[in-house]
Design a protein around this motif. Structure first.
Motif, PDB file in Angstrom:
ATOM      1  N   SER A 107       0.817  -1.220   0.000  1.00 26.08           N
ATOM      2  CA  SER A 107       0.000   0.000   0.000  1.00 26.08           C
ATOM      3  C   SER A 107       0.852   1.273   0.000  1.00 26.08           C
ATOM      4  N   THR A 108       2.077   1.198   0.522  1.00 23.54           N
ATOM      5  CA  THR A 108       2.902   2.412   0.537  1.00 23.54           C
ATOM      6  C   THR A 108       4.060   2.341  -0.459  1.00 23.54           C
ATOM      7  N   VAL A 109       4.006   1.374  -1.355  1.00 20.27           N
ATOM      8  CA  VAL A 109       5.065   1.265  -2.376  1.00 20.27           C
ATOM      9  C   VAL A 109       4.931   2.443  -3.341  1.00 20.27           C
ATOM     10  N   ARG A 110       6.073   3.031  -3.714  1.00 21.45           N
ATOM     11  CA  ARG A 110       6.047   4.244  -4.544  1.00 21.45           C
ATOM     12  C   ARG A 110       6.935   4.072  -5.764  1.00 21.45           C
ATOM     13  N   GLY A 111       6.712   4.941  -6.748  1.00 23.77           N
ATOM     14  CA  GLY A 111       7.643   4.995  -7.878  1.00 23.77           C
ATOM     15  C   GLY A 111       7.072   4.443  -9.173  1.00 23.77           C
ATOM     16  N   ALA A 120      19.083  -2.082   2.737  1.00 22.60           N
ATOM     17  CA  ALA A 120      18.388  -1.145   1.836  1.00 22.60           C
ATOM     18  C   ALA A 120      17.658  -0.117   2.693  1.00 22.60           C
ATOM     19  N   HIS A 121      17.405  -0.489   3.946  1.00 17.64           N
ATOM     20  CA  HIS A 121      16.755   0.450   4.872  1.00 17.64           C
ATOM     21  C   HIS A 121      17.700   1.564   5.319  1.00 17.64           C
ATOM     22  N   THR A 122      18.831   1.679   4.678  1.00 18.98           N
ATOM     23  CA  THR A 122      19.674   2.873   4.850  1.00 18.98           C
ATOM     24  C   THR A 122      19.004   4.058   4.142  1.00 18.98           C
ATOM     25  N   ALA A 125       9.431   4.691   6.978  1.00 21.05           N
ATOM     26  CA  ALA A 125       8.297   3.805   7.275  1.00 21.05           C
ATOM     27  C   ALA A 125       7.193   4.637   7.916  1.00 21.05           C
ATOM     28  N   HIS A 126       5.965   4.214   7.660  1.00 20.00           N
ATOM     29  CA  HIS A 126       4.806   4.867   8.278  1.00 20.00           C
ATOM     30  C   HIS A 126       4.596   4.281   9.675  1.00 20.00           C
ATOM     31  N   CYS A 127       4.007   5.081  10.564  1.00 23.15           N
ATOM     32  CA  CYS A 127       3.858   4.645  11.959  1.00 23.15           C
ATOM     33  C   CYS A 127       3.270   3.237  12.137  1.00 23.15           C
ATOM     34  N   PRO A 128       2.224   2.849  11.372  1.00 22.17           N
ATOM     35  CA  PRO A 128       1.670   1.512  11.615  1.00 22.17           C
ATOM     36  C   PRO A 128       2.689   0.376  11.420  1.00 22.17           C
ATOM     37  N   SER A 129       3.760   0.647  10.667  1.00 21.33           N
ATOM     38  CA  SER A 129       4.764  -0.404  10.443  1.00 21.33           C
ATOM     39  C   SER A 129       5.611  -0.678  11.684  1.00 21.33           C
ATOM     40  N   PHE A 130       5.608   0.265  12.644  1.00 21.53           N
ATOM     41  CA  PHE A 130       6.434   0.038  13.836  1.00 21.53           C
ATOM     42  C   PHE A 130       5.714   0.410  15.133  1.00 21.53           C
TER      43      PHE A 130
HETATM   44  C1  HEM Z   1      14.100  -8.171   5.466  1.00 25.53           C
HETATM   45  C2  HEM Z   1      12.827  -8.050   5.270  1.00 25.53           C
HETATM   46  C3  HEM Z   1      12.135  -6.741   5.025  1.00 25.53           C
HETATM   47  C4  HEM Z   1      11.061  -6.268   5.687  1.00 25.53           C
HETATM   48  C5  HEM Z   1      10.292  -6.966   6.792  1.00 25.53           C
HETATM   49  C6  HEM Z   1      10.785  -4.947   5.158  1.00 25.53           C
HETATM   50  C7  HEM Z   1       9.736  -4.156   5.569  1.00 25.53           C
HETATM   51  C8  HEM Z   1       9.597  -2.822   5.235  1.00 25.53           C
HETATM   52  C9  HEM Z   1       8.591  -1.947   5.765  1.00 25.53           C
HETATM   53  C10 HEM Z   1       7.514  -2.347   6.754  1.00 25.53           C
HETATM   54  C11 HEM Z   1       8.806  -0.724   5.242  1.00 25.53           C
HETATM   55  C12 HEM Z   1       8.034   0.557   5.541  1.00 25.53           C
HETATM   56  C13 HEM Z   1       6.705   0.595   4.826  1.00 25.53           C
HETATM   57  C14 HEM Z   1       5.911   1.801   5.255  1.00 25.53           C
HETATM   58  O1  HEM Z   1       5.592   1.890   6.437  1.00 25.53           O
HETATM   59  O2  HEM Z   1       5.603   2.644   4.401  1.00 25.53           O
HETATM   60  C15 HEM Z   1       9.944  -0.814   4.360  1.00 25.53           C
HETATM   61  C16 HEM Z   1      10.464   0.227   3.639  1.00 25.53           C
HETATM   62  C17 HEM Z   1      11.491   0.092   2.741  1.00 25.53           C
HETATM   63  N1  HEM Z   1      12.084  -1.087   2.352  1.00 25.53           N
HETATM   64 FE1  HEM Z   1      11.921  -2.857   3.294  1.00 25.53          FE
HETATM   65  N2  HEM Z   1      11.684  -4.660   4.186  1.00 25.53           N
HETATM   66  C18 HEM Z   1      12.537  -5.728   4.069  1.00 25.53           C
HETATM   67  C19 HEM Z   1      13.552  -5.862   3.146  1.00 25.53           C
HETATM   68  C20 HEM Z   1      13.839  -4.927   2.171  1.00 25.53           C
HETATM   69  C21 HEM Z   1      14.687  -5.165   1.021  1.00 25.53           C
HETATM   70  C22 HEM Z   1      15.340  -6.498   0.696  1.00 25.53           C
HETATM   71  C23 HEM Z   1      14.729  -3.994   0.319  1.00 25.53           C
HETATM   72  C24 HEM Z   1      15.438  -3.694  -0.978  1.00 25.53           C
HETATM   73  C25 HEM Z   1      16.434  -4.384  -1.451  1.00 25.53           C
HETATM   74  C26 HEM Z   1      13.927  -3.038   1.047  1.00 25.53           C
HETATM   75  C27 HEM Z   1      13.793  -1.711   0.714  1.00 25.53           C
HETATM   76  C28 HEM Z   1      13.017  -0.801   1.419  1.00 25.53           C
HETATM   77  C29 HEM Z   1      13.086   0.632   1.209  1.00 25.53           C
HETATM   78  C30 HEM Z   1      14.061   1.359   0.307  1.00 25.53           C
HETATM   79  C31 HEM Z   1      12.100   1.199   2.030  1.00 25.53           C
HETATM   80  C32 HEM Z   1      11.731   2.681   2.120  1.00 25.53           C
HETATM   81  C33 HEM Z   1      10.686   2.972   1.061  1.00 25.53           C
HETATM   82  C34 HEM Z   1      10.234   4.415   0.966  1.00 25.53           C
HETATM   83  O3  HEM Z   1      10.844   5.320   1.538  1.00 25.53           O
HETATM   84  O4  HEM Z   1       9.231   4.618   0.274  1.00 25.53           O
HETATM   85  N3  HEM Z   1      13.380  -3.639   2.134  1.00 25.53           N
HETATM   86  N4  HEM Z   1      10.403  -2.116   4.356  1.00 25.53           N
END
Ligand code: HEM
Length: 329
Positions: A97-101, A193-195, A199-204
């Motif tokens: 739902s919050t995927v962008r691009g 990648a989370h560098t 994330a939106h508040c419900p995610s944490f």
């Molecule tokens: C290890 C398991 C992973 C989980 C459980 C996870 C979960 C999440 C969640 C919950 C969010 C925030 C969504 C929101 O609240 O809007 C998020 C954001 C993000 N994830 Fe992951 N993720 C994982 C792995 C990855 C991987 C493998 C990548 C890419 C290679 C990735 C890239 C990102 C990025 C870049 C964001 C920020 C997106 C934005 O700013 O719009 N994540 N992820």
């Protein structure tokens, strides 16, 4: 008679082996797949994206996540981009739902179509975009394999089934990656990648307001960090506010993610969990040293290439369509 049966069954076996070998060969991605069919396409994609990234510094995070969610959903085949009239496509699933691009990929695809009609897949453009997103934010430059083709079936259930949960522990997360033929190392590496991004508040928020179901907080959270998050979210029902996933350096692709995790300032439960397993914790600790950055970059590139191979369609499988986001029902 018996001998000829044996011969014919050996022959059939040989045929099966040859067919299997041929389909494996067909299933290979390669570097520079478009070198002759659409020369310069990777530069074309990069140039357009760099302008978009400069205009919106949050877009690289969106495109990196878009590729991940596509690959894990049903293979890296751009089926995440497909639309549905009745809410049954991958993009209709909650974890998406919050995927962008989406629009950025569509705009790049239109440019590519003008240069080379019906040659370059949306799935390859997504892989190139993820690579360019990492590099634009000062991460490693790596080559992407190409030759993917697009799928034309998109099911919500695939996203629900295959995307890892934000509160998963290392065992759970490793399982979700193993299902995709990725290792625990790929998991701890790609989590970084989370560098980038938010994330939106419900995610944490469960970590802040209801960790064990008793209205409590995750005791592993750094106290000041938790206080700040609680102020930003202002309660468990806030769905709109966002917080950076990397508390140290949210728009730079660097070791800030691991530093955040190591100092108990990981935003998601799945990020914090990396400290609770001896192998992943050792990797996190190693990556807190500035001198580890080259190893991190090399590891990240390898794991991105591994992820980009998930469930790909090649050869005559799948299609090359003119528009990425068409409706499929
Ligand atoms: C290890 C398991 C992973 C989980 C459980 C996870 C979960 C999440 C969640 C919950 C969010 C925030 C969504 C929101 O609240 O809007 C998020 C954001 C993000 N994830 Fe992951 N993720 C994982 C792995 C990855 C991987 C493998 C990548 C890419 C290679 C990735 C890239 C990102 C990025 C870049 C964001 C920020 C997106 C934005 O700013 O719009 N994540 N992820």
């Amino acid at each position: 008679m018996a001998a000829s049966l044996l011969q014919s069954s050996s022959l059939s076996l040989l045929l099966v082996v040859l067919v299997a070998a041929a389909s494996t060969a067909r299933a290979q991605l390669q570097y520079g797949f478009y070198n002759t069919t659409c020369p310069g396409v990777e530069d074309l994609v990069r140039t357009e994206l760099l302008a978009k990234f400069a205009a919106d510094v949050t877009l690289p995070a969106g495109l990196l996540r878009l590729h991940f969610h596509d690959c894990f959903g049903a293979g890296c085949d751009a089926t995440l981009l497909l639309k549905s009239h009745n809410g049954t496509a991958q993009r209709d699933a909650d974890p998406n739902s919050t995927v962008r691009g989406y629009e950025a990929i569509e705009a790049v695809k239109a440019t590519v179509e003008a240069a080379c009609p019906l040659v370059v897949s949306c799935a390859d453009i997504m892989a190139m975009a993820a690579r360019d997103a990492v590099n634009f934010t000062q991460g490693p430059a790596y080559q992407v394999e190409t030759g993917r083709r697009d799928g034309n079936v998109s099911r919500k259930e695939d996203a629900l089934r295959f995307l890892p949960p934000a509160d998963g522990n290392v065992t759970v997360l490793t399982h979700y990656f193993a299902v995709q033929n990725l290792t625990m190392k790929d998991m701890v590496v790609l989590s970084a990648a989370h560098t980038l991004g938010v994330a939106h508040c419900p995610s944490f928020s469960a970590r802040l307001y209801n960790y064990t179901g008793a209205g409590d907080q995750d005791p592993s959270l750094d106290a000041d960090y938790a206080k700040n998050l609680t102020a930003v979210c202002g309660g468990p029902s806030n769905v709109a506010s966002v917080q950076p996933l990397d508390a140290v350096s949210p728009t730079t692709f660097d070791l800030g993610y691991y530093q955040s995790v190591a100092t108990h300032r990981a935003l998601l439960g799945s990020d914090a969990a990396l400290l609770n397993d001896s192998l992943t914790a050792a990797y996190v600790q190693f990556m807190t040293n500035a001198s580890s950055v080259d190893t991190f970059f090399a590891d990240f590139a390898v794991s991105m290439i591994n992820m980009g191979r998930i469930g790909v369609r090649t050869g005559t499988d799948g299609e090359i369509r003119a528009t990425c986001q068409v409706y499929v029902d």
